[in-house]
Design a protein around this motif. Structure first.
Motif, PDB file in Angstrom:
ATOM      1  N   ALA A 309       0.476  -1.359  -1.567  1.00  0.00           N
ATOM      2  CA  ALA A 309       0.376  -2.915  -2.490  1.00  0.00           C
ATOM      3  C   ALA A 309      -1.090  -3.727  -1.844  1.00  0.00           C
ATOM      4  CB  ALA A 309       1.560  -3.460  -2.274  1.00  0.00           C
ATOM      5  N   ARG A 310      -0.924  -4.113  -0.201  1.00  0.00           N
ATOM      6  CA  ARG A 310      -1.588  -4.321  -0.024  1.00  0.00           C
ATOM      7  C   ARG A 310      -3.322  -3.958   0.293  1.00  0.00           C
ATOM      8  NH1 ARG A 310       0.266  -6.193   6.238  1.00  0.00           N
ATOM      9  NH2 ARG A 310       1.955  -7.470   6.025  1.00  0.00           N
ATOM     10  N   ALA A 311      -3.205  -2.685  -0.139  1.00  0.00           N
ATOM     11  CA  ALA A 311      -4.433  -2.480  -0.505  1.00  0.00           C
ATOM     12  C   ALA A 311      -5.246  -2.464  -2.100  1.00  0.00           C
ATOM     13  CB  ALA A 311      -4.408  -0.404   0.315  1.00  0.00           C
ATOM     14  N   LEU A 312      -4.157  -3.077  -2.767  1.00  0.00           N
ATOM     15  CA  LEU A 312      -4.253  -3.000  -4.082  1.00  0.00           C
ATOM     16  C   LEU A 312      -5.107  -4.096  -4.046  1.00  0.00           C
ATOM     17  CD1 LEU A 312      -1.964  -0.844  -6.132  1.00  0.00           C
ATOM     18  CD2 LEU A 312      -4.121  -0.635  -6.541  1.00  0.00           C
ATOM     19  N   SER A 313      -4.876  -5.113  -3.521  1.00  0.00           N
ATOM     20  CA  SER A 313      -4.206  -6.606  -3.739  1.00  0.00           C
ATOM     21  C   SER A 313      -5.560  -6.898  -2.800  1.00  0.00           C
ATOM     22  CB  SER A 313      -3.217  -7.472  -2.842  1.00  0.00           C
ATOM     23  OG  SER A 313      -3.784  -8.767  -2.664  1.00  0.00           O
ATOM     24  N   ALA A 314      -5.529  -6.176  -2.025  1.00  0.00           N
ATOM     25  CA  ALA A 314      -7.271  -6.635  -1.027  1.00  0.00           C
ATOM     26  C   ALA A 314      -8.217  -5.629  -1.798  1.00  0.00           C
ATOM     27  CB  ALA A 314      -7.425  -5.992   0.098  1.00  0.00           C
ATOM     28  N   ALA A 315      -8.555  -5.022  -2.753  1.00  0.00           N
ATOM     29  CA  ALA A 315      -9.378  -4.262  -3.765  1.00  0.00           C
ATOM     30  C   ALA A 315      -9.432  -4.752  -4.725  1.00  0.00           C
ATOM     31  CB  ALA A 315      -8.997  -2.659  -3.432  1.00  0.00           C
ATOM     32  N   ASP A 316      -8.789  -5.863  -4.587  1.00  0.00           N
ATOM     33  CA  ASP A 316      -8.378  -6.201  -6.124  1.00  0.00           C
ATOM     34  C   ASP A 316      -7.946  -5.044  -7.647  1.00  0.00           C
ATOM     35  OD1 ASP A 316      -7.965  -8.514  -8.061  1.00  0.00           O
ATOM     36  OD2 ASP A 316     -10.238  -9.189  -8.276  1.00  0.00           O
ATOM     37  N   GLY A 317      -7.631  -4.743  -7.547  1.00  0.00           N
ATOM     38  CA  GLY A 317      -7.165  -3.771  -8.153  1.00  0.00           C
ATOM     39  C   GLY A 317      -7.916  -2.403  -8.521  1.00  0.00           C
ATOM     40  N   ASP A 318      -8.779  -2.245  -7.354  1.00  0.00           N
ATOM     41  CA  ASP A 318     -10.279  -1.241  -8.048  1.00  0.00           C
ATOM     42  C   ASP A 318      -9.141   0.106  -7.049  1.00  0.00           C
ATOM     43  OD1 ASP A 318     -12.162   0.574  -7.630  1.00  0.00           O
ATOM     44  OD2 ASP A 318     -13.025  -0.575  -6.276  1.00  0.00           O
ATOM     45  N   HIS A 319      -8.401   0.579  -7.824  1.00  0.00           N
ATOM     46  CA  HIS A 319      -7.898   2.251  -7.284  1.00  0.00           C
ATOM     47  C   HIS A 319      -8.752   3.021  -6.252  1.00  0.00           C
ATOM     48  CE1 HIS A 319      -9.716   3.789 -10.808  1.00  0.00           C
ATOM     49  NE2 HIS A 319      -9.355   4.653 -10.014  1.00  0.00           N
ATOM     50  N   ALA A 320      -9.727   2.830  -6.756  1.00  0.00           N
ATOM     51  CA  ALA A 320     -10.559   4.370  -5.375  1.00  0.00           C
ATOM     52  C   ALA A 320     -10.380   3.617  -4.097  1.00  0.00           C
ATOM     53  CB  ALA A 320     -11.917   4.216  -6.632  1.00  0.00           C
ATOM     54  N   THR A 321     -11.172   1.842  -4.056  1.00  0.00           N
ATOM     55  CA  THR A 321     -11.546   1.454  -2.599  1.00  0.00           C
ATOM     56  C   THR A 321      -9.921   1.531  -2.196  1.00  0.00           C
ATOM     57  OG1 THR A 321     -13.235   0.553  -3.930  1.00  0.00           O
ATOM     58  CG2 THR A 321     -12.180  -0.693  -1.380  1.00  0.00           C
ATOM     59  N   ALA A 322      -9.229   0.807  -2.979  1.00  0.00           N
ATOM     60  CA  ALA A 322      -7.219   0.862  -2.540  1.00  0.00           C
ATOM     61  C   ALA A 322      -6.614   2.089  -2.381  1.00  0.00           C
ATOM     62  CB  ALA A 322      -6.321  -0.224  -3.465  1.00  0.00           C
ATOM     63  N   PHE A 323      -6.919   3.250  -2.660  1.00  0.00           N
ATOM     64  CA  PHE A 323      -6.265   4.268  -1.783  1.00  0.00           C
ATOM     65  C   PHE A 323      -6.767   5.006  -0.890  1.00  0.00           C
ATOM     66  CE2 PHE A 323      -5.119   5.671  -6.474  1.00  0.00           C
ATOM     67  CZ  PHE A 323      -4.493   4.417  -7.245  1.00  0.00           C
ATOM     68  N   THR A 324      -8.349   4.809  -0.941  1.00  0.00           N
ATOM     69  CA  THR A 324      -9.515   5.334   0.519  1.00  0.00           C
ATOM     70  C   THR A 324      -8.662   4.237   1.441  1.00  0.00           C
ATOM     71  OG1 THR A 324     -11.037   5.580  -0.696  1.00  0.00           O
ATOM     72  CG2 THR A 324     -11.301   5.352   1.109  1.00  0.00           C
ATOM     73  N   ALA A 325      -8.053   3.186   1.604  1.00  0.00           N
ATOM     74  CA  ALA A 325      -7.759   1.895   2.186  1.00  0.00           C
ATOM     75  C   ALA A 325      -6.716   2.086   2.677  1.00  0.00           C
ATOM     76  CB  ALA A 325      -8.130   0.580   1.769  1.00  0.00           C
ATOM     77  N   TYR A 326      -5.436   3.156   2.190  1.00  0.00           N
ATOM     78  CA  TYR A 326      -3.771   2.862   2.075  1.00  0.00           C
ATOM     79  C   TYR A 326      -3.887   4.413   2.705  1.00  0.00           C
ATOM     80  CZ  TYR A 326      -0.001   5.066  -0.126  1.00  0.00           C
ATOM     81  OH  TYR A 326       1.754   5.860  -0.184  1.00  0.00           O
ATOM     82  N   GLU A 327      -4.977   4.584   2.781  1.00  0.00           N
ATOM     83  CA  GLU A 327      -3.924   6.398   3.013  1.00  0.00           C
ATOM     84  C   GLU A 327      -5.096   5.873   4.983  1.00  0.00           C
ATOM     85  OE1 GLU A 327      -5.216   9.524   0.532  1.00  0.00           O
ATOM     86  OE2 GLU A 327      -5.553  11.309   2.856  1.00  0.00           O
ATOM     87  N   ALA A 328      -6.158   5.515   5.140  1.00  0.00           N
ATOM     88  CA  ALA A 328      -7.142   5.407   5.924  1.00  0.00           C
ATOM     89  C   ALA A 328      -6.122   4.904   7.429  1.00  0.00           C
ATOM     90  CB  ALA A 328      -7.811   5.033   6.301  1.00  0.00           C
TER      91      ALA A 328
END
Ligand SMILES: Cc1cc2nc3c(=O)[nH]c(=O)nc-3n(C[C@H](O)[C@H](O)[C@H](O)COP(=O)(O)OP(=O)(O)OC[C@H]3O[C@@H](n4cnc5c(N)ncnc54)[C@H](O)[C@@H]3O)c2cc1C
Length: 353
Positions: A309-328
């Motif tokens: 959720a935090r990654a999606l919020s930080a990426a303003d919903g940009d899923h590709a950026t958020a999913f990479t950050a979440y996993e990292a």
């Protein structure tokens, strides 16, 4: 914000917690749950480390504490049931332990007004498109969502549809087991008892209901798919594994056959090279189960939900950026927990595969 409609498959720990965070951040969240309703019985789960921050953020920490099993420790016994050692409460009950149905109910009550829940249904197909994921259901009308989250546990349908067959993701730790409720013939009072034999382990504890004890019978096995077989076959495997075992094993096997809350589970982990593909992402056991022997599954599901959720919020919903950050961010924590799961299985006398 981009990507505003989200389908979460699974109304368990990770699904409900993630749904709450996403709703708070402005998403329109639908949760589809295969079960017709919330389960009323089941094993106890515990919380460790940063999971407490998540419970606090969700505003349910005090309520959860109200269901503390308040375990005082576990007595280790030999083949005849004579005491040979003591384990502190934290070994099995973490920093706080509650029955899982209570946790699920509290999470559901929190999120029911916020999310659209659909029970007794399941996704059947997922088709990734440029701007979303087209989803078909067993019962419901097909719909397209911006994002789909698989929070549907160890045998995640989302994972199977979007990533590949279970066999490619599941790693069995060489041990399986059954759980059920029996009469408290051991007179346990907020205590557990553990006996490990040659590739077998009996663990029983009693907490809130003094007349009953929760029993878990574990055994080393090379048959990882037993958890998808009929109950009769599972019981037979347990009877064979515990044949000749002394102490209260014969009595427990009888209680097992009579139990109406029998469940069977294999100690398996989920290992995937990546937790997302396109607009589909996995959270909790579905993506990175550490096995019950880690004692970290619930904490990991809560922390995983918050991290996503935090990654999606930080990426303003940009899923590709958020999913990479979440996993990292989450992978090192998951790796640590999966090592604990493997060590836990090995300590119970199973063969690590
Ligand atoms: C016997 C046992 C003992 C355990 N003991 C502990 C412990 O002591 N401490 C601990 O931290 N963890 C423990 N765990 C692990 C813990 O329960 C899980 O790690 C945790 O619940 C994971 O949360 P989750 O939300 O990922 O999955 P779950 O809580 O399993 O939720 C998954 C949800 O998805 C639903 N679902 C499944 N398939 C579909 C589908 N096709 N469509 C829609 N919905 C679907 C399920 O019905 C369920 O509601 C134990 C597990 C077992 C099996």
């Amino acid at each position: 914000m981009t990507n505003t409609t989200v389908l979460i498959s699974g109304a368990g720990v990770a699904g409900a917690a993630l749904g709450h965070y996403l709703h708070r951040d402005g998403y329109d969240v639908t949760v589809v749950e295969r079960a017709p309703g919330l389960r009323g019985s089941g094993y106890a789960v515990d919380f460790r480390g940063a999971a407490f921050d998540v419970l606090d953020e969700l505003g349910i920490l005090d309520e959860i504490r109200g269901h503390d099993t308040a375990m005082r420790g576990t007595t280790v016994v030999d083949a005849d049931g004579a005491e040979i050692g003591q384990l502190p409460a934290e070994t099995f009950a973490g920093e706080l332990e509650v029955p899982k149905p209570q946790l699920t109910q509290i999470l559901h009550r929190l999120t029911e007004p916020e999310l659209t829940y659909i029970f007794d249904d399941s996704i059947t197909t997922l088709t990734q498109q440029d701007g979303g994921v087209a989803v078909e259901f067993e019962q419901g009308t097909p719909r397209t969502f911006d994002l789909v989250v698989g929070a549907d546990g160890l045998f995640s349908k989302t994972r199977r549809l979007a990533f590949g067959p279970h066999e490619e993701a599941l790693r069995h730790l060489g041990m399986s087991g059954a759980g059920f409720t029996a009469d408290n013939v051991l007179g346990l009072d907020h205590r557990g008892v553990l006996q490990t034999g040659d590739g077998t382990a009996i663990y029983a504890f009693s907490a809130a209901d003094a007349d009953k004890m929760s029993v878990s019978l574990s055994f080393a096995t090379d048959a990882p798919t037993l958890d998808r077989r009929p109950r009769a076959e599972q019981e037979q495997a347990l009877k064979e594994a515990f044949a000749g075992a002394g102490w209260i094993a014969p009595e427990l096997l009888k209680a097992m056959s009579a139990a109406d809350d029998f469940y069977f589970s294999s100690s398996s982990q989920v290992h995937l090279d990546t937790w997302s593909t396109g607009r589909v992402v996995l959270v909790g056991d579905a993506g990175y189960c550490a096995a019950p022997t880690a004692g970290m599954g619930t904490s990991q599901a809560l922390i995983g939900a918050r991290t996503l959720a935090r990654a999606l919020s930080a990426a303003d919903g940009d899923h590709a950026t958020a999913f990479t950050a979440y996993e990292a961010e989450l992978r090192p924590y998951v790796t640590e927990n999966q090592v604990k799961g493997q060590e836990g299985a090995a300590a119970f006398g199973s063969r690590d595969q």
